[in-house]
Design an enzyme around this catalytic site. Structure first.
Site, PDB file in Angstrom:
ATOM      1  N   GLU A   1       1.318  -0.480  -5.474  1.00 46.73           N
ATOM      2  CA  GLU A   1       0.798   0.619  -5.367  1.00 46.73           C
ATOM      3  C   GLU A   1       0.805   1.561  -5.298  1.00 46.73           C
ATOM      4  O   GLU A   1       1.604   2.445  -4.967  1.00 46.73           O
ATOM      5  CB  GLU A   1      -0.233   1.033  -4.288  1.00 46.73           C
TER       6      GLU A   1
ATOM      7  N   ASP B   1       0.893  -1.163   0.078  1.00 47.48           N
ATOM      8  CA  ASP B   1      -0.635  -0.176   0.180  1.00 47.48           C
ATOM      9  C   ASP B   1       1.177   1.198   0.105  1.00 47.48           C
ATOM     10  O   ASP B   1       1.725   1.539   0.498  1.00 47.48           O
ATOM     11  CB  ASP B   1      -0.841  -0.164   1.691  1.00 47.48           C
TER      12      ASP B   1
HETATM   13  C1  NOJ Z   1      -4.080   3.149  -0.743  1.00 43.57           C
HETATM   14  C2  NOJ Z   1      -4.500   2.483  -0.793  1.00 43.57           C
HETATM   15  O1  NOJ Z   1      -5.344   1.963  -1.946  1.00 43.57           O
HETATM   16  C3  NOJ Z   1      -6.505   3.443  -0.311  1.00 43.57           C
HETATM   17  O2  NOJ Z   1      -8.062   2.853   0.198  1.00 43.57           O
HETATM   18  C4  NOJ Z   1      -5.910   4.346   1.407  1.00 43.57           C
HETATM   19  O3  NOJ Z   1      -6.816   5.282   2.278  1.00 43.57           O
HETATM   20  C5  NOJ Z   1      -4.719   4.662   2.151  1.00 43.57           C
HETATM   21  N1  NOJ Z   1      -3.605   4.007   0.567  1.00 43.57           N
HETATM   22  C6  NOJ Z   1      -4.320   4.987   2.568  1.00 43.57           C
HETATM   23  O4  NOJ Z   1      -3.613   3.274   3.436  1.00 43.57           O
END
Ligand code: NOJ
Length: 582
Positions: free
Chosen positions: A306, A244
């Site tokens: 991500e 993430d």
């Molecule tokens: C990316 C995640 O996909 C999202 O849902 C989240 O709010 C943020 N990172 C913070 O962890």
């Protein structure tokens, strides 16, 4: 445009300018499993509710594994299911080595892992390295004083004098005890990124919600602790992690102000360019060490990132460039989420071609839990399913690993709340009406035309079931051979076994055709993929594939019996996949 989507699409234009250069992976029988995988993201709150509390859970996932196997899924990525106060619905983790009681327990997790393995489905976990919940024991200890053993595990700062010249109105708004935050950094979710803690008389940094303090990755103890939690799950048998917010691990040690850009964001704060608070080069050292750790495990464990990047050159850095020693599958967000992304043959031709310019296997993504669903972003309100079939064709016939999201293969729509009081996602409450939050893409999975779409026995589900569930659901689409679900299944089966679709280079034909996207996947027996992005029939050029052809898949029934491209008109929004007959 919603906040995350705007973040997602920074400078996608840059990728249009890169010169194509094919870096094709040689086909080898020892390819790791993830290279051609279909990975399916599950938002655990919304997939299946086994205990009738209106919220999905792990046993609810286990109960639906047959559906995933039938679809041809190689791995599921489960969004965070760890204990959490659920401020950010799990992305605020309070304990990295357990399961939130709302979702079950470790025994349920082990059962899920085992049942998935029996169906040849791997399990990938979400790993949030940038921040924890403010309820995590590490933070509670860290926040308690300036001298405790974890005092340096988060990013703490004394702040600066409130009378310092040049401080911004946002800094002033967050003044405490005559101090203001040390710089102008903003939380992605609104307000200053710094929060005052009276016990320490200091601010801590949080890139996301106030309840998500950033860990201090300059402290080696943090790295060790986080790697240990990952070992906990790797030892249990997970196939890897989706990392993430991975670009945000480090911040500028000098805490320089981020440059301002014109205008304000959806939360009403000045637009900033995260020059000093995102994508610092130090993160790549961590990723290399993480990759080395994960590589000590057998069975090709995988790291997915991500990775919203401005262009393909930046994306390539997440693979480690030529060294390929970082992430195996950083997500390509440029094709699906670029700020210019639209249902347009030229858009896909240009971005798919540039997506090949990386030192590794591309990973295409069109849907996730942070963005409106692709069926709405690429739909026109009248031909949404036909267009979704075209998008599915791009996803599943490109030279890439594929990532899909629950609901996408049946065409679930985005159901954005209509009233602020119905919103669950906090950014949708603070940002209303410019930012309505992400509830719309997180509604309960639609399994049947029955009560609560078969998601839950409880009439009160955590988000309402979208009213179209009576027709858009697994059961109904299963019975209809022309459904989107069947189209997905067909293409997934095709890409699994066809050597050209697995590894063949992508050769783009008819490059100046603004209506039809055509590419050939090269190989001893090539595969030609033709997609009509327009609402009118389009002539096919017989030269794209001379001689007799066999249809491998056709979204329009009229194409299925054809044995040649000569004189054929591709119906509106049709996708046709053929191979030479001999
Ligand atoms: C990316 C995640 O996909 C999202 O849902 C989240 O709010 C943020 N990172 C913070 O962890």
């Amino acid at each position: 445009m919603p906040l995350l989507r705007r973040l997602a699409s920074r400078l996608a234009l840059a990728c249009l300018l890169l010169t194509p250069m094919a870096l094709n992976a040689a086909q080898t029988p020892t390819d790791p499993w993830w290279k051609h995988a279909l990975i399916y993201e599950i938002y655990p709150r919304s997939f299946g509710d086994s205990n009738g509390d209106g919220i999905g859970d792990l046993n609810g996932i286990t109960a639906h594994l047959d559906h995933l196997q039938e679809l041809g899924v190689d791995a599921i990525w489960i969004a965070p299911m760890y204990p959490s106060p659920q401020i950010d619905f799990g992305y605020d983790i309070a304990d990295y080595e357990s399961v939130d009681p709302k979702y079950g327990n470790l025994a349920d997790f082990d059962r899920l892992l085992k049942s998935a393995r029996q169906r040849h489905i791997r399990v990938i976990l979400d790993m949030v390295l940038n921040h924890t919940s403010d309820k995590h024991a590490w933070f509670v200890e860290s926040a308690s004083s300036r001298s405790n053993p974890k005092a340096d595990w988060y990013v703490w700062n004394d702040g600066i004098d409130a009378s310092t010249p040049g401080i911004t109105p946002l800094q002033k708004r967050f003044a405490h005890d005559g101090k203001v935050p040390p710089n102008n950094w903003e939380s992605v979710f609104g307000g200053s990124a710094w929060e005052w803690v009276p016990a320490r008389k200091q601010f801590y940094y949080h890139r996301f919600y106030v309840q998500q303090p950033d860990l201090n990755w300059r402290n080696p103890a943090v790295e060790k602790a986080m790697f240990d939690t990952m070992r906990f799950w790797l030892d249990r048998g997970v196939a890897g992690f989706r990392l993430d917010a991975i670009s945000t691990l480090f911040e500028d040690p000098q805490l320089r102000n981020d440059p301002e850009r014109p205008g304000t964001n959806d939360q009403g704060d000045p637009n900033l360019h995260s020059l000093y608070s995102d994508n610092l080069p130090e993160v790549h050292d961590v990723i290399r060490r993480l990759r080395a750790m994960v590589d000590t495990y057998p069975d090709d464990r995988v790291l997915i990132g991500e990775t919203y990047t401005p262009d393909v050159a930046e994306l390539d850095k997440w693979y480690g460039g030529e060294r390929r020693d970082e992430l195996q599958l950083p997500m390509n967000m440029l094709v699906g989420f670029g700020w210019q992304a639209r249902f347009d043959a030229n858009w896909f031709r240009t971005t798919l071609e540039s997506s090949q310019q990386v030192h590794g296997q591309p990973l295409l993504v069109f849907d996730n839990h942070d963005n409106p669903r692709s069926i709405d972003r690429f739909g026109d309100g009248s031909h949404d399913v036909q267009r979704a079939k075209v998008i599915a064709t791009v996803l599943l016939t490109s030279r890439a690993a594929a990532l899909t999201y629950y609901g996408a293969p049946i065409g679930m729509a985005t159901a954005t709340p209509k009233r602020r009081e119905d919103v669950q996602d906090p950014i949708g409450i603070t940002g209303w009406p410019r930012e309505k939050g992400r509830d719309g893409e997180r509604t309960p999975m639609q399994w049947t035309p029955g009560p609560q779409a078969g998601f839950s026995s409880n009439t009160h589900t955590w988000l309402p079931v979208t009213p179209d569930y009576t027709t858009v659901n697994v059961q109904t689409e299963d019975a209809d051979p022309e459904s989107l679900l069947h189209w997905y299944r067909q293409l997934v089966a095709l890409r699994r076994d066809n050597p050209a679709l697995r590894d063949g280079a992508m050769q783009f034909l008819a490059r100046d055709n603004a209506q039809v996207l055509v590419y050939r996947r090269e190989g001893a027996k090539p595969v030609l993929v033709m997609m009509n992005f327009s609402g009118s029939a389009q002539a096919i050029d017989g030269k794209w594939q001379e001689g007799a052809v066999t249809t491998l898949a056709a979204s329009d029934a009229s194409l299925r019996k054809l044995t040649s491209l000569q004189g054929v008109q591709l119906p509106p929004y049709a996708a046709w996949v053929v191979t030479p007959a001999h």
